[in-house]
Design a protein around this motif. Structure first.
Motif, PDB file in Angstrom:
ATOM      1  N   ILE A 170     -32.489  15.085  36.521  1.00  0.00           N
ATOM      2  CA  ILE A 170     -32.679  13.764  37.140  1.00  0.00           C
ATOM      3  C   ILE A 170     -31.650  13.576  38.253  1.00  0.00           C
ATOM      4  O   ILE A 170     -31.980  13.069  39.336  1.00  0.00           O
ATOM      5  N   LEU A 220     -37.450   7.683  35.684  1.00  0.00           N
ATOM      6  CA  LEU A 220     -37.011   8.807  34.853  1.00  0.00           C
ATOM      7  C   LEU A 220     -35.931   8.397  33.857  1.00  0.00           C
ATOM      8  O   LEU A 220     -35.957   8.808  32.699  1.00  0.00           O
ATOM      9  N   PHE A 278     -41.259  12.029  27.899  1.00  0.00           N
ATOM     10  CA  PHE A 278     -41.128  13.336  28.540  1.00  0.00           C
ATOM     11  C   PHE A 278     -42.055  14.377  27.906  1.00  0.00           C
ATOM     12  O   PHE A 278     -42.362  15.394  28.533  1.00  0.00           O
ATOM     13  N   LEU A 281     -40.437  17.619  35.500  1.00  0.00           N
ATOM     14  CA  LEU A 281     -39.088  17.232  35.881  1.00  0.00           C
ATOM     15  C   LEU A 281     -38.307  18.460  36.358  1.00  0.00           C
ATOM     16  O   LEU A 281     -37.644  18.432  37.402  1.00  0.00           O
TER      17      LEU A 281
END
Length: 168
Positions: free
Chosen positions: A26, A123, A131, A149
């Motif tokens: 992230i 996120l 997720f 991701l």
């Protein structure tokens, strides 16, 4: 000789996801707009290809905006629908459109700045179960948001390295 197509190496899927790794990925997405601007300041010619037969720096910047807009929408679809089918797009053909070939960089840089702030906010709000949600790609089949991701964290580093390579 280093493969100029993959200056940081090809994408490697990490199947052992941890909260710490997720936070790192992230963070890579969060840092893309600033890292890209820094690399562009050192890139002498935005209309030069990053490698022979490759896109120009300008096309790379516009590609990042196009790709990450699609990624953000894909995350939102997967969070709100059950295993949505994702439509692919012809990225090479998009890169040949006039706005990508000749358009100023600033609009795409502004898109990336705002988009990445929104995307990171999303996120960081996601749970472990979020997720694990899935979506279906025509080319890849069923994948999780954890997988995506990782892909887009790599994609961020990958193209910043392309731009940086043009600086010499």
């Amino acid at each position: 000789m280093k493969d100029l197509r993959y200056p940081i190496g090809k994408f490697q899927h990490d199947r052992e996801v941890t909260p710490a790794k997720r936070t790192q990925w992230i963070g890579e997405i969060a840092r893309l707009p600033d890292r890209l601007r820094q690399a562009l300041q050192r890139a002498p010619d935005h209309d030069a290809p990053y490698r022979p037969e490759g896109w120009t720096v300008r096309q790379l910047v516009h590609h990042l905006a196009d790709s990450h807009l699609n990624a953000y929408i894909r995350f939102r679809l997967a969070l709100t629908e059950e295993k949505p089918d994702i439509k692919s797009y012809e990225q090479d053909r998009w890169a040949e459109l006039p706005d990508a070939r000749r358009g100023p960089l600033e609009p795409s840089l502004e898109i990336l700045s705002g988009l990445h702030r929104r995307w990171v906010q999303l996120l960081e709000s996601m749970s472990e179960e979020d997720f694990a949600r899935r979506l279906v790609y025509p080319e890849l089949g069923e994948v999780t948001l954890d997988f995506l991701l990782q892909v887009y964290a790599w994609h961020s580093r990958h193209h910043v390295a392309h731009v940086a390579a043009t600086a010499g």
